[in-house]
Design a protein around this motif. Structure first.
Motif, PDB file in Angstrom:
ATOM      1  N   TRP A   1      45.388  39.826  43.771  1.00 27.30           N
ATOM      2  CA  TRP A   1      44.319  39.046  43.144  1.00 27.30           C
ATOM      3  C   TRP A   1      44.852  37.642  42.917  1.00 27.30           C
ATOM      4  O   TRP A   1      45.743  37.427  42.104  1.00 27.30           O
ATOM      5  CB  TRP A   1      43.920  39.697  41.823  1.00 27.30           C
ATOM      6  N   ARG A   2      44.314  36.689  43.651  1.00 27.42           N
ATOM      7  CA  ARG A   2      44.708  35.288  43.475  1.00 27.42           C
ATOM      8  C   ARG A   2      44.107  34.752  42.178  1.00 27.42           C
ATOM      9  O   ARG A   2      42.928  34.941  41.910  1.00 27.42           O
ATOM     10  CB  ARG A   2      44.219  34.438  44.643  1.00 27.42           C
ATOM     11  N   LEU A   3      44.900  34.076  41.392  1.00 25.60           N
ATOM     12  CA  LEU A   3      44.450  33.565  40.098  1.00 25.60           C
ATOM     13  C   LEU A   3      44.501  32.041  40.087  1.00 25.60           C
ATOM     14  O   LEU A   3      45.528  31.451  40.436  1.00 25.60           O
ATOM     15  CB  LEU A   3      45.320  34.127  38.974  1.00 25.60           C
ATOM     16  N   PHE A   4      43.395  31.436  39.687  1.00 27.22           N
ATOM     17  CA  PHE A   4      43.317  29.984  39.570  1.00 27.22           C
ATOM     18  C   PHE A   4      42.809  29.611  38.184  1.00 27.22           C
ATOM     19  O   PHE A   4      41.927  30.274  37.627  1.00 27.22           O
ATOM     20  CB  PHE A   4      42.370  29.397  40.624  1.00 27.22           C
ATOM     21  N   VAL A   5      43.358  28.552  37.646  1.00 22.30           N
ATOM     22  CA  VAL A   5      42.903  28.024  36.361  1.00 22.30           C
ATOM     23  C   VAL A   5      41.922  26.886  36.642  1.00 22.30           C
ATOM     24  O   VAL A   5      42.285  25.875  37.243  1.00 22.30           O
ATOM     25  CB  VAL A   5      44.081  27.508  35.512  1.00 22.30           C
ATOM     26  N   HIS A   6      40.666  27.089  36.227  1.00 22.90           N
ATOM     27  CA  HIS A   6      39.616  26.093  36.438  1.00 22.90           C
ATOM     28  C   HIS A   6      39.338  25.334  35.150  1.00 22.90           C
ATOM     29  O   HIS A   6      39.211  25.932  34.080  1.00 22.90           O
ATOM     30  CB  HIS A   6      38.311  26.769  36.880  1.00 22.90           C
ATOM     31  N   GLN A   7      39.221  24.024  35.261  1.00 23.91           N
ATOM     32  CA  GLN A   7      38.719  23.233  34.146  1.00 23.91           C
ATOM     33  C   GLN A   7      37.208  23.406  34.080  1.00 23.91           C
ATOM     34  O   GLN A   7      36.556  23.648  35.105  1.00 23.91           O
ATOM     35  CB  GLN A   7      39.084  21.761  34.322  1.00 23.91           C
ATOM     36  N   PRO A   8      36.611  23.311  32.882  1.00 26.95           N
ATOM     37  CA  PRO A   8      35.153  23.471  32.775  1.00 26.95           C
ATOM     38  C   PRO A   8      34.424  22.491  33.689  1.00 26.95           C
ATOM     39  O   PRO A   8      34.818  21.329  33.822  1.00 26.95           O
ATOM     40  CB  PRO A   8      34.876  23.169  31.301  1.00 26.95           C
TER      41      PRO A   8
ATOM     42  N   MET B   1      40.523  33.286  33.602  1.00 27.63           N
ATOM     43  CA  MET B   1      41.586  34.263  33.642  1.00 27.63           C
ATOM     44  C   MET B   1      41.050  35.593  33.086  1.00 27.63           C
ATOM     45  O   MET B   1      40.160  35.601  32.227  1.00 27.63           O
ATOM     46  CB  MET B   1      42.775  33.810  32.813  1.00 27.63           C
ATOM     47  N   PRO B   2      41.604  36.717  33.534  1.00 29.20           N
ATOM     48  CA  PRO B   2      41.052  38.014  33.132  1.00 29.20           C
ATOM     49  C   PRO B   2      41.532  38.523  31.776  1.00 29.20           C
ATOM     50  O   PRO B   2      41.168  39.637  31.378  1.00 29.20           O
ATOM     51  CB  PRO B   2      41.540  38.939  34.249  1.00 29.20           C
ATOM     52  N   ASP B   3      42.309  37.746  31.046  1.00 25.98           N
ATOM     53  CA  ASP B   3      43.088  38.291  29.938  1.00 25.98           C
ATOM     54  C   ASP B   3      42.335  38.480  28.627  1.00 25.98           C
ATOM     55  O   ASP B   3      42.896  39.007  27.675  1.00 25.98           O
ATOM     56  CB  ASP B   3      44.327  37.427  29.722  1.00 25.98           C
ATOM     57  N   GLN B   4      41.058  38.077  28.566  1.00 29.05           N
ATOM     58  CA  GLN B   4      40.219  38.431  27.419  1.00 29.05           C
ATOM     59  C   GLN B   4      39.257  39.577  27.764  1.00 29.05           C
ATOM     60  O   GLN B   4      38.479  40.002  26.909  1.00 29.05           O
ATOM     61  CB  GLN B   4      39.410  37.221  26.931  1.00 29.05           C
ATOM     62  N   SER B   5      39.308  40.059  29.007  1.00 29.00           N
ATOM     63  CA  SER B   5      38.386  41.121  29.468  1.00 29.00           C
ATOM     64  C   SER B   5      36.941  40.730  29.167  1.00 29.00           C
ATOM     65  O   SER B   5      36.134  41.567  28.753  1.00 29.00           O
ATOM     66  CB  SER B   5      38.730  42.455  28.794  1.00 29.00           C
ATOM     67  N   GLN B   6      36.605  39.465  29.392  1.00 25.97           N
ATOM     68  CA  GLN B   6      35.268  38.978  29.064  1.00 25.97           C
ATOM     69  C   GLN B   6      34.518  38.402  30.262  1.00 25.97           C
ATOM     70  O   GLN B   6      33.379  37.947  30.118  1.00 25.97           O
ATOM     71  CB  GLN B   6      35.368  37.902  27.977  1.00 25.97           C
ATOM     72  N   GLY B   7      35.107  38.435  31.451  1.00 24.52           N
ATOM     73  CA  GLY B   7      34.438  37.843  32.611  1.00 24.52           C
ATOM     74  C   GLY B   7      33.069  38.436  32.870  1.00 24.52           C
ATOM     75  O   GLY B   7      32.077  37.717  33.034  1.00 24.52           O
ATOM     76  N   ALA B   8      32.983  39.767  32.899  1.00 26.06           N
ATOM     77  CA  ALA B   8      31.699  40.425  33.158  1.00 26.06           C
ATOM     78  C   ALA B   8      30.735  40.223  32.005  1.00 26.06           C
ATOM     79  O   ALA B   8      29.537  40.018  32.210  1.00 26.06           O
ATOM     80  CB  ALA B   8      31.920  41.918  33.411  1.00 26.06           C
ATOM     81  N   CYS B   9      31.245  40.276  30.779  1.00 27.30           N
ATOM     82  CA  CYS B   9      30.373  40.083  29.615  1.00 27.30           C
ATOM     83  C   CYS B   9      29.790  38.676  29.590  1.00 27.30           C
ATOM     84  O   CYS B   9      28.629  38.483  29.201  1.00 27.30           O
ATOM     85  CB  CYS B   9      31.140  40.346  28.323  1.00 27.30           C
ATOM     86  N   GLN B  10      30.579  37.689  30.002  1.00 26.20           N
ATOM     87  CA  GLN B  10      30.041  36.332  30.037  1.00 26.20           C
ATOM     88  C   GLN B  10      28.995  36.185  31.132  1.00 26.20           C
ATOM     89  O   GLN B  10      28.015  35.438  30.985  1.00 26.20           O
ATOM     90  CB  GLN B  10      31.172  35.329  30.205  1.00 26.20           C
ATOM     91  N   ALA B  11      29.148  36.909  32.232  1.00 29.22           N
ATOM     92  CA  ALA B  11      28.124  36.889  33.284  1.00 29.22           C
ATOM     93  C   ALA B  11      26.838  37.547  32.799  1.00 29.22           C
ATOM     94  O   ALA B  11      25.734  37.050  33.069  1.00 29.22           O
ATOM     95  CB  ALA B  11      28.645  37.588  34.534  1.00 29.22           C
ATOM     96  N   ILE B  12      26.973  38.659  32.078  1.00 27.27           N
ATOM     97  CA  ILE B  12      25.759  39.318  31.582  1.00 27.27           C
ATOM     98  C   ILE B  12      25.086  38.455  30.519  1.00 27.27           C
ATOM     99  O   ILE B  12      23.856  38.419  30.425  1.00 27.27           O
ATOM    100  CB  ILE B  12      26.062  40.735  31.044  1.00 27.27           C
TER     101      ILE B  12
ATOM    102  N   GLN C   1      36.654  30.850  28.282  1.00 21.39           N
ATOM    103  CA  GLN C   1      37.484  30.420  29.414  1.00 21.39           C
ATOM    104  C   GLN C   1      38.825  29.880  28.929  1.00 21.39           C
ATOM    105  O   GLN C   1      39.897  30.253  29.446  1.00 21.39           O
ATOM    106  CB  GLN C   1      36.707  29.358  30.192  1.00 21.39           C
ATOM    107  N   GLU C   2      38.785  29.021  27.924  1.00 22.72           N
ATOM    108  CA  GLU C   2      40.015  28.426  27.392  1.00 22.72           C
ATOM    109  C   GLU C   2      40.882  29.465  26.689  1.00 22.72           C
ATOM    110  O   GLU C   2      42.114  29.475  26.832  1.00 22.72           O
ATOM    111  CB  GLU C   2      39.650  27.287  26.430  1.00 22.72           C
TER     112      GLU C   2
END
Length: 431
Positions: free
Chosen positions: A288-295, A315-326, A368-369
């Motif tokens: 899994w390639r990981l990139f840090v994006h600025q807003p 980054m996946p470390d808050q386990s919130q990617g899917a929740c933020q999409a929903i 994100q931050e």
């Protein structure tokens, strides 16, 4: 100011991308009364195998939309457990026993494939409120006119819609169409994902972590970290394995690349032996390639917007990617509901998308931050960030840390109402 009730109409909406975020938007907008078409570039709209976390701020919308959650075969999480890297002993535990009592919704863990099938059925199935969404595969978007709502596809077809939602992921064409150039850099971390069936663990006499019904961590005080999640009703062990990118054999490869067991084991020589034994017998090992994006500076233009990883990759470390999409999908459904007059002319739709951005961008940016900080400090992770008495506790800034209270107490309908009022549109329903 005109009547909201008389200023609403059914919109013809396009969603570019048939992944989890796109399906959530389709369900939300369907429930709001609109006609939705999902355009998927491949010949099958699906997901690849990995676990996916849905905390209360995501589960609340699944329940609100009437999604048949048991069809997604979730594990309801009971704890967050942090282990010592070498010995596996517990060093930090955040108990979720009263989670539903506190937040009204459970913390679900899904397998992506199961969750995608569950959402697809809700989006396009005949049962449930609203017009079933239409899925069109083999429709790769090549060009979009964000002001006119026109999409041109690689297969020669063209379509015009009242509203276009770009849910086309981290390499988003829709984002490019909106004139957004990502400011990103490759992370100093790399990740390998693997799975092992719980049935195989039993046959091999290895350590079964699924009875804990927990997300479990090893390390996290720096780049090195292992994240375990049980999924598919406990039938699968899913592992995300983070390590410095300098140790990666193929740092440029993504999910389509297959990795051998030796490559998985190499960065983790001092790890808990119970985990190493599982890794030796794991399958479906992928990078899994990981990139840090600025807003990004904006999320919308004309009658077109972006959402999910297209709008706020993290980054996946808050386990919130899917929740933020929903939450993105939920916000679109609220903004264009019959409570407001945004679902009308092109000008109204554009104004509605501005409200959508004003609602979602600050919150998603904050997550994100916080996710970037949690990449190298596990105590910045939601849950552990509230365990202030733990000996390992440290955060960069107490005023900036993300907490479970902030995530789960958020009232999106009230936020939409407030931002819509600032835009000069009042809700016809009291909250």
């Amino acid at each position: 100011m005109g009547s909201v009730e008389n200023a609403w109409r059914v919109l013809d909406i396009a969603i570019i991308g048939g992944g989890i975020g796109g399906l959530c938007a389709a369900i939300s907008l369907r429930r709001a009364g609109h006609k939705v078409t999902i355009y998927e570039r491949a010949d099958f709209a699906g997901e690849v195998g990995a676990s996916i976390s849905f905390a209360a701020n995501g589960t609340r919308w699944l329940e609100s939309w009437g999604v048949d959650i048991p069809k997604g075969k979730p594990v309801i999480l009971k704890k967050l457990i942090s282990h010592d890297w070498k010995t596996g002993s517990d060093v930090n535990v955040y108990d979720l026993a009263d989670y539903k009592e506190r937040w009204a919704y459970v913390y679900n863990m899904f397998h992506r494939v199961d969750m995608h099938a569950m959402l697809m059925e809700t989006a396009v199935g005949e049962s449930g409120e609203g017009i079933p969404a239409v899925l069109k595969v083999n429709h790769k978007a090549l060009e979009i006119n964000p002001e006119a709502g026109i999409i041109s596809f690689e297969n020669g077809m063209q379509a015009k819609h009242d509203l276009i939602v770009g849910a086309d992921g981290i390499g988003s064409l829709v984002r490019q169409t909106l004139g957004i150039i990502p400011d990103r850099k490759q992370s100093t971390s790399h990740c390998l994902h693997c799975i092992i069936a719980t049935e195989d663990i039993h046959k091999l006499g290895l350590h079964d972590y699924s009875p804990n019904e927990s997300i479990e961590y090893w390390g996290g005080q720096g780049i090195d970290k292992i994240v375990f999640s049980p999924c598919r009703e406990g039938q699968l062990h899913s592992f995300y394995c983070f390590f410095p990118i300098e140790k990666a054999k193929n740092p440029g490869e993504g999910w389509s690349h297959q990795v051998g067991v030796d490559e998985l084991l190499e960065p983790f020589g001092t790890l808990d032996p119970d985990l190493l034994a599982l890794f030796k017998n794991s399958t479906d090992i992928k990078p899994w390639r990981l990139f840090v994006h600025q807003p990004y500076p904006h999320w919308q233009s004309g009658v077109t917007c972006i959402m999910g990883d297209a709008a706020h990759p993290m980054m996946p470390d808050q386990s919130q990617g899917a929740c933020q999409a929903i939450e993105d999908g939920a916000a679109l459904g609220l903004v264009f509901s019959k409570d407001y007059s945004f679902a009308n002319t092109a000008e109204d739709i554009s104004k509605g998308l501005q409200v959508y951005e004003q609602v979602r961008k600050p919150r998603a940016t904050r997550v994100q931050e916080a996710s970037a900080r949690a990449r190298v400090n596990i105590t910045e992770r939601i849950g552990f960030s509230s365990n202030t008495s733990n000996p390992l506790y440290k955060v960069v800034d107490e005023n900036k840390k993300l907490t479970i209270e902030e995530m789960n107490e958020y009232d999106m309908p009230a936020d939409v109402k407030k931002k819509a009022a600032v835009a000069g549109v009042e809700s016809r329903v009291g909250l």
